[in-house]
Scaffold this motif. Structure first.
Motif, PDB file in Angstrom:
ATOM      1  N   LEU A 112     -22.590 -12.749 -14.964  1.00 52.40           N
ATOM      2  CA  LEU A 112     -22.191 -12.788 -16.360  1.00 52.40           C
ATOM      3  C   LEU A 112     -23.434 -12.982 -17.222  1.00 52.40           C
ATOM      4  N   LEU A 113     -23.486 -12.338 -18.374  1.00 52.04           N
ATOM      5  CA  LEU A 113     -24.609 -12.476 -19.286  1.00 52.04           C
ATOM      6  C   LEU A 113     -24.157 -13.267 -20.512  1.00 52.04           C
ATOM      7  N   VAL A 114     -24.820 -14.383 -20.782  1.00 54.77           N
ATOM      8  CA  VAL A 114     -24.438 -15.277 -21.868  1.00 54.77           C
ATOM      9  C   VAL A 114     -25.409 -15.107 -23.032  1.00 54.77           C
ATOM     10  N   ASN A 115     -24.842 -14.962 -24.239  1.00 55.42           N
ATOM     11  CA  ASN A 115     -25.635 -14.843 -25.459  1.00 55.42           C
ATOM     12  C   ASN A 115     -25.079 -15.794 -26.516  1.00 55.42           C
ATOM     13  N   ASP A 116     -25.961 -16.512 -27.202  1.00 55.03           N
ATOM     14  CA  ASP A 116     -25.551 -17.370 -28.310  1.00 55.03           C
ATOM     15  C   ASP A 116     -26.648 -17.341 -29.372  1.00 55.03           C
ATOM     16  N   THR A 117     -26.266 -16.950 -30.585  1.00 59.99           N
ATOM     17  CA  THR A 117     -27.230 -16.859 -31.676  1.00 59.99           C
ATOM     18  C   THR A 117     -27.233 -18.162 -32.483  1.00 59.99           C
ATOM     19  N   ILE A 118     -28.420 -18.704 -32.691  1.00 58.76           N
ATOM     20  CA  ILE A 118     -28.560 -19.944 -33.458  1.00 58.76           C
ATOM     21  C   ILE A 118     -28.168 -19.694 -34.912  1.00 58.76           C
ATOM     22  N   PRO A 119     -27.334 -20.567 -35.530  1.00 60.84           N
ATOM     23  CA  PRO A 119     -26.903 -20.354 -36.927  1.00 60.84           C
ATOM     24  C   PRO A 119     -28.060 -20.468 -37.914  1.00 60.84           C
ATOM     25  N   ASN A 120     -27.856 -19.953 -39.124  1.00 57.38           N
ATOM     26  CA  ASN A 120     -28.839 -20.096 -40.199  1.00 57.38           C
ATOM     27  C   ASN A 120     -29.077 -21.573 -40.512  1.00 57.38           C
ATOM     28  N   GLY A 121     -30.293 -21.877 -40.953  1.00 55.25           N
ATOM     29  CA  GLY A 121     -30.643 -23.242 -41.337  1.00 55.25           C
ATOM     30  C   GLY A 121     -31.285 -24.042 -40.223  1.00 55.25           C
ATOM     31  N   ILE A 122     -31.346 -23.492 -39.039  1.00 55.96           N
ATOM     32  CA  ILE A 122     -31.987 -24.188 -37.917  1.00 55.96           C
ATOM     33  C   ILE A 122     -33.392 -23.622 -37.741  1.00 55.96           C
ATOM     34  N   VAL A 123     -34.369 -24.516 -37.722  1.00 58.42           N
ATOM     35  CA  VAL A 123     -35.764 -24.082 -37.628  1.00 58.42           C
ATOM     36  C   VAL A 123     -36.285 -24.100 -36.200  1.00 58.42           C
ATOM     37  N   SER A 124     -35.642 -24.851 -35.320  1.00 61.37           N
ATOM     38  CA  SER A 124     -36.050 -24.847 -33.918  1.00 61.37           C
ATOM     39  C   SER A 124     -34.846 -25.222 -33.056  1.00 61.37           C
ATOM     40  N   ALA A 125     -34.844 -24.690 -31.841  1.00 67.81           N
ATOM     41  CA  ALA A 125     -33.760 -24.980 -30.908  1.00 67.81           C
ATOM     42  C   ALA A 125     -34.299 -24.889 -29.490  1.00 67.81           C
ATOM     43  N   SER A 126     -33.815 -25.755 -28.638  1.00 66.00           N
ATOM     44  CA  SER A 126     -34.122 -25.703 -27.209  1.00 66.00           C
ATOM     45  C   SER A 126     -32.818 -25.908 -26.438  1.00 66.00           C
ATOM     46  N   TRP A 127     -32.725 -25.323 -25.266  1.00 67.17           N
ATOM     47  CA  TRP A 127     -31.483 -25.422 -24.508  1.00 67.17           C
ATOM     48  C   TRP A 127     -31.770 -25.522 -23.018  1.00 67.17           C
ATOM     49  N   ASN A 128     -30.803 -26.058 -22.295  1.00 61.44           N
ATOM     50  CA  ASN A 128     -30.869 -26.070 -20.833  1.00 61.44           C
ATOM     51  C   ASN A 128     -29.503 -25.693 -20.280  1.00 61.44           C
ATOM     52  N   CYS A 129     -29.513 -25.207 -19.067  1.00 63.73           N
ATOM     53  CA  CYS A 129     -28.301 -24.688 -18.425  1.00 63.73           C
ATOM     54  C   CYS A 129     -28.158 -25.331 -17.055  1.00 63.73           C
ATOM     55  N   VAL A 130     -26.991 -25.900 -16.768  1.00 65.04           N
ATOM     56  CA  VAL A 130     -26.717 -26.498 -15.451  1.00 65.04           C
ATOM     57  C   VAL A 130     -25.333 -26.046 -14.990  1.00 65.04           C
ATOM     58  N   GLY A 131     -25.146 -25.968 -13.691  1.00 62.46           N
ATOM     59  CA  GLY A 131     -23.869 -25.553 -13.131  1.00 62.46           C
ATOM     60  C   GLY A 131     -23.212 -26.639 -12.326  1.00 62.46           C
ATOM     61  N   SER A 132     -21.886 -26.628 -12.287  1.00 62.39           N
ATOM     62  CA  SER A 132     -21.150 -27.540 -11.413  1.00 62.39           C
ATOM     63  C   SER A 132     -21.043 -26.920 -10.030  1.00 62.39           C
ATOM     64  N   GLY A 133     -21.012 -27.768  -9.000  1.00 62.33           N
ATOM     65  CA  GLY A 133     -20.876 -27.260  -7.640  1.00 62.33           C
ATOM     66  C   GLY A 133     -21.956 -26.263  -7.301  1.00 62.33           C
ATOM     67  N   SER A 134     -21.557 -25.042  -6.894  1.00 58.14           N
ATOM     68  CA  SER A 134     -22.528 -24.001  -6.530  1.00 58.14           C
ATOM     69  C   SER A 134     -22.740 -22.979  -7.644  1.00 58.14           C
ATOM     70  N   ALA A 135     -22.220 -23.272  -8.847  1.00 56.91           N
ATOM     71  CA  ALA A 135     -22.495 -22.389  -9.984  1.00 56.91           C
ATOM     72  C   ALA A 135     -23.971 -22.464 -10.340  1.00 56.91           C
ATOM     73  N   THR A 136     -24.561 -21.327 -10.702  1.00 56.91           N
ATOM     74  CA  THR A 136     -26.002 -21.294 -10.950  1.00 56.91           C
ATOM     75  C   THR A 136     -26.329 -20.556 -12.239  1.00 56.91           C
ATOM     76  N   CYS A 137     -27.458 -20.948 -12.837  1.00 55.09           N
ATOM     77  CA  CYS A 137     -27.990 -20.299 -14.037  1.00 55.09           C
ATOM     78  C   CYS A 137     -29.204 -19.470 -13.638  1.00 55.09           C
ATOM     79  N   GLY A 138     -29.277 -18.234 -14.149  1.00 60.46           N
ATOM     80  CA  GLY A 138     -30.454 -17.419 -13.869  1.00 60.46           C
ATOM     81  C   GLY A 138     -31.704 -17.980 -14.516  1.00 60.46           C
ATOM     82  N   THR A 139     -31.546 -18.646 -15.653  1.00 62.64           N
ATOM     83  CA  THR A 139     -32.645 -19.321 -16.350  1.00 62.64           C
ATOM     84  C   THR A 139     -32.192 -20.736 -16.672  1.00 62.64           C
ATOM     85  N   ALA A 140     -32.997 -21.722 -16.283  1.00 65.40           N
ATOM     86  CA  ALA A 140     -32.581 -23.120 -16.417  1.00 65.40           C
ATOM     87  C   ALA A 140     -32.763 -23.664 -17.825  1.00 65.40           C
TER      88      ALA A 140
END
Length: 298
Positions: A236-264
């Motif tokens: 699955l390919l996940v996309n989320d666009t940061i709303p207007n008014g935000i000057v910086s954003a950082s994110w992390n991705c974790v999975g339950s059990g054996s679910a995995t993220c292609g980028t952490a």
């Protein structure tokens, strides 16, 4: 139903929570052929099996059979001594023809053309010198059988739908038989067409626990993607666009059990992050943002 490279697009602003239903993607269709001829007669070897093997790598883990179509090349004529090459020119006894498809590892089979499905005893002129191709498809409007076999697409006597929901990989076997001696069923080849896709129920939730925002301040929100099954959801390919008014954003991705993220982890928008989510498990993105101190940016 969701298969392979689906794109999850989250059109959600920071103060809203939405669950967006995902549409189905096209299934994979693969074909497999066994072209080892068979001389099928009780005086020779009856019944006779011909198999094809579907490699596991041909279909991603978790996909299941949606549809089966099989085409069979065969001939039924009077032969001396039950040998296909010894054409004699007499009656052929088409009622002796039998075809059955099975997936032995699943213990499931369907008799597609039982004995006595055909009744005609003389081949029409166009098929006196070769094989005909009969395609068996549950969606056909006419059921196979009647008098003399003719080429075309027909519904089998017993449905191919019994194989739906199975893992497509492994061995598939066509069993053929001829119920009496001397006039053999002469088999040339068959081709099995398998269409398969994942069946998954995906929910996407975006949560923001902040009720007020301060220019120049910070906040966090989470995105949870759950797979309610019954199959695994892969790539699955996940996309989320940061709303207007935000000057910086950082994110992390974790999975339950054996679910995995292609980028952490990453910064800015979440763009085409691949995730694998087995049935009953989930992925969580946590997004930390900093707001602009200029009210005009909102």
């Amino acid at each position: 139903m969701v298969y392979a490279k689906l794109v999850v697009v989250l059109l959600i602003y920071s103060s809203m929570v939405l669950v967006i239903p995902l549409a189905s993607a096209a299934a994979i269709t693969e074909t497999y052929t066994n072209a080892t001829p068979a001389n099928v007669d009780p005086n020779q070897t009856s019944p006779v099996n011909r198999s094809v093997t579907v490699p596991a790598v041909d279909f991603p883990n978790g996909v299941t059979v949606d549809n089966i179509i099989i085409s069979i090349d065969f001939d039924k004529r009077d032969r001396n001594n039950g040998v296909c090459s010894n054409y004699n020119g007499g009656l052929v006894y088409n009622n002796e023809i039998y075809f059955e498809l099975s997936k032995p590892s699943a213990g499931i089979s369907s008799i597609l053309i039982p004995f006595n499905t055909y009744s005609g005893n003389v081949h029409p002129a166009p098929t006196n010198n070769g094989f005909i191709t009969v395609v068996l498809d549950d969606d056909a409007t006419t059921t196979v059988g009647g008098g003399t076999p003719v080429a075309g697409t027909f519904a089998p006597v017993n449905p191919l739908s019994v194989f739906e929901g199975l893992d497509p990989s492994g061995t598939w076997t066509l069993t053929m038989a001829d119920s009496a001696a001397q006039d053999p069923l002469c088999f040339f080849s068959y081709t099995l067409s398998i269409e398969a896709s994942s069946q998954v129920d995906i929910s996407v939730t975006k949560s923001d626990f902040t009720n007020a925002y301060t220019p120049g301040g910070t906040a966090s929100y989470i995105i949870i993607i759950e797979n309610n099954g019954p199959d695994d959801a892969l790539n699955l390919l996940v996309n989320d666009t940061i709303p207007n008014g935000i000057v910086s954003a950082s994110w992390n991705c974790v999975g339950s059990g054996s679910a995995t993220c292609g980028t952490a982890s990453g910064s800015g928008d979440i763009v085409n992050v691949s995730v694998d989510i087995p049935s009953g498990q989930s992925i969580q993105f946590t997004v930390d943002v900093t707001f602009s101190s200029n009210p005009a940016d909102y």
